[in-house]
Design an enzyme around this catalytic site. Sequence first.
Site, PDB file in Angstrom:
ATOM      1  N   LYS A 116       0.705  -1.028  -0.022  1.00  0.00           N
ATOM      2  CA  LYS A 116      -0.026   0.206  -0.361  1.00  0.00           C
ATOM      3  C   LYS A 116       0.975   1.757   0.013  1.00  0.00           C
ATOM      4  O   LYS A 116       0.240   2.614  -0.524  1.00  0.00           O
ATOM      5  CB  LYS A 116      -0.852   0.360   0.946  1.00  0.00           C
ATOM      6  CG  LYS A 116      -1.661  -1.421   1.277  1.00  0.00           C
ATOM      7  CD  LYS A 116      -2.446  -1.394   0.475  1.00  0.00           C
ATOM      8  CE  LYS A 116      -3.996  -2.761   0.189  1.00  0.00           C
ATOM      9  NZ  LYS A 116      -3.010  -3.742   0.031  1.00  0.00           N
ATOM     10  N   GLU A 200      -4.139   8.270   6.395  1.00  0.00           N
ATOM     11  CA  GLU A 200      -4.573   8.542   4.867  1.00  0.00           C
ATOM     12  C   GLU A 200      -5.835   9.145   5.310  1.00  0.00           C
ATOM     13  O   GLU A 200      -6.570   9.278   6.104  1.00  0.00           O
ATOM     14  CB  GLU A 200      -4.528   8.178   3.311  1.00  0.00           C
ATOM     15  CG  GLU A 200      -6.271   6.939   3.829  1.00  0.00           C
ATOM     16  CD  GLU A 200      -6.129   6.462   2.324  1.00  0.00           C
ATOM     17  OE1 GLU A 200      -5.568   6.128   1.668  1.00  0.00           O
ATOM     18  OE2 GLU A 200      -7.293   5.952   2.452  1.00  0.00           O
ATOM     19  N   HIS A 235     -16.095  -2.948   4.337  1.00  0.00           N
ATOM     20  CA  HIS A 235     -15.066  -2.788   3.574  1.00  0.00           C
ATOM     21  C   HIS A 235     -14.632  -3.920   2.613  1.00  0.00           C
ATOM     22  O   HIS A 235     -13.842  -4.274   1.858  1.00  0.00           O
ATOM     23  CB  HIS A 235     -13.661  -2.062   4.250  1.00  0.00           C
ATOM     24  CG  HIS A 235     -13.942  -1.200   5.397  1.00  0.00           C
ATOM     25  ND1 HIS A 235     -13.810  -0.027   5.086  1.00  0.00           N
ATOM     26  CD2 HIS A 235     -13.590  -1.183   6.464  1.00  0.00           C
ATOM     27  CE1 HIS A 235     -14.213   0.821   5.593  1.00  0.00           C
ATOM     28  NE2 HIS A 235     -13.547   0.406   7.256  1.00  0.00           N
ATOM     29  N   ARG A 292      -4.059  -8.985  -8.424  1.00  0.00           N
ATOM     30  CA  ARG A 292      -3.957 -10.081  -9.126  1.00  0.00           C
ATOM     31  C   ARG A 292      -5.200 -10.583  -9.673  1.00  0.00           C
ATOM     32  O   ARG A 292      -5.901  -8.989 -10.128  1.00  0.00           O
ATOM     33  CB  ARG A 292      -4.580 -10.937  -8.192  1.00  0.00           C
ATOM     34  CG  ARG A 292      -5.102 -10.203  -7.154  1.00  0.00           C
ATOM     35  CD  ARG A 292      -5.616 -10.495  -5.327  1.00  0.00           C
ATOM     36  NE  ARG A 292      -6.473 -10.061  -4.735  1.00  0.00           N
ATOM     37  CZ  ARG A 292      -7.714  -9.653  -4.372  1.00  0.00           C
ATOM     38  NH1 ARG A 292      -8.303  -9.710  -6.041  1.00  0.00           N
ATOM     39  NH2 ARG A 292      -7.859  -8.794  -3.907  1.00  0.00           N
TER      40      ARG A 292
END
Length: 505
Positions: A116, A200, A235, A292
Amino acid sequence: MFKKILIANRGEIAVRILRACRELGIRSAAVFSEVDRKSLHVRLADEAYPIGPAPARESYLRIDKIIDVARRAGCDAIHPGYGFLAENAALPRACADAGITFIGPSPEAMEALGSKTAGRQLARRSDVPTVPGTNDPIEKPEEAYALAQSMGFPILLKAVAGGGGKGMRLVNAASDFASAYRDASSEANNAFGDPRLYLEKYLVRPRHVEIQILADSHGRVVSLGERECSVQRRHQKVIEEAPSPIMTPDLRKKMGDAAVRLARAGGYINAGTVEFLVDANLDFYFLEVNTRLQVEHPVTEQVTGLDLVKLQIAIAAGHRLPFAWETITPRGNAMEVRLYAEDPDNNFFPSPGKIISRHSPSGPGIRLDDGVYEGWTVPNDYDPLLAKLIAWGNSREETIARLRRALEESTISGIKTNVALFRRLLTEPDFLRAEIHTKWLDELLSRPNKDAAEAPNGSLEAAAIAAAMWQASRNTSPNGSRASGSETTSRWKQSGRREQLDRTP
């Protein structure tokens, strides 16, 4: 082309890959844990090999066992599917050491884009917009707290090695920061063996839109368009569709250009997904790269007419992509729902057990990617995904109508599923107007379900059974004999009512 491919996965994605192998004339080798011995992917594969006990860390996550089976079976390639080892750079490295082709990106590209924080750094160097936040992992909670204070709440804490919402916490106020950091770090360490977090800025009610990319080893990188994935629960994506209802030709080109630019900068090869958040002003921000095949890849296949798994295999074998980006134009609309063995009425608690009976939907515009069968026992050791139901139509309205019809046809007994949840979601006015965002479903589920309140028995089936019993009582005289004349019930109706009454709950 490869002669034999080992599928290092299980369930519906293993079935999906081995079907592509069979169409290409490639032999397939499956692996299975002790609890998966009778799974559908084992039944359908050309060969199958045991790799250990039920816990994934002792079977599907054991790279040494995967490589050993591939060698013994004479496989010249390994497809990781999604989940498990699909984004673990150690697997493609082990494949290279063993002289086996890994169907996916290189370990270097996986680390550059799959991490990330590394992905964010590369995005900023590639002039791809990013959500304000840290570029590097945060080692100390006090450093993270100081950054959060300077950025202003709400903020998101996210696991560096994360995915699927694991190790992620929304922090709305400074008073919640310490406990959220501790919980997120602990969860990340348990899920990925890496407790590091990054931070973030939290965007209020954004949409989640991702771009599917393909890249070959000859320098061609293409975008196959977008998927809307805003309907999420904690999520985790629940419904995906293509094209996105908010997409314009200009926005599609800008997001596609950004995704291709990032893939080139990372030296990416094979299939991947660049994920973005889009705000109310249609400004987009890089979120992460999934290095992927995605669970929702059938949505893109339905609107492009391409087979992404076959293209993955061809790219890994050194073939050139046979088309350019400019030739790809989405056709119609596609939508996917993920069918899980879980109980939405009991906080989505997993519902393992034996599938006693099952009826699969079909008809115009309907596709079902599954990994189960009647009589199989769903284990409690893995993700409870049973199948993916995909609908295609000429318009979003037709697609939703077809998907609703298919959900009404879909029945399964012996376990709980989330089918009823989708029947509800596909009638919600906000969803029909495409007025959705990443917190929309969580907010909806926090409100009382009016339909459930109006129908306390829980389903139309219960009402049908009650009606059948009432009608049967009307046609029976006090001494137990059947009433005569016009009240007599036909044998066909009697049989139908018995089926209702005898149905296993």
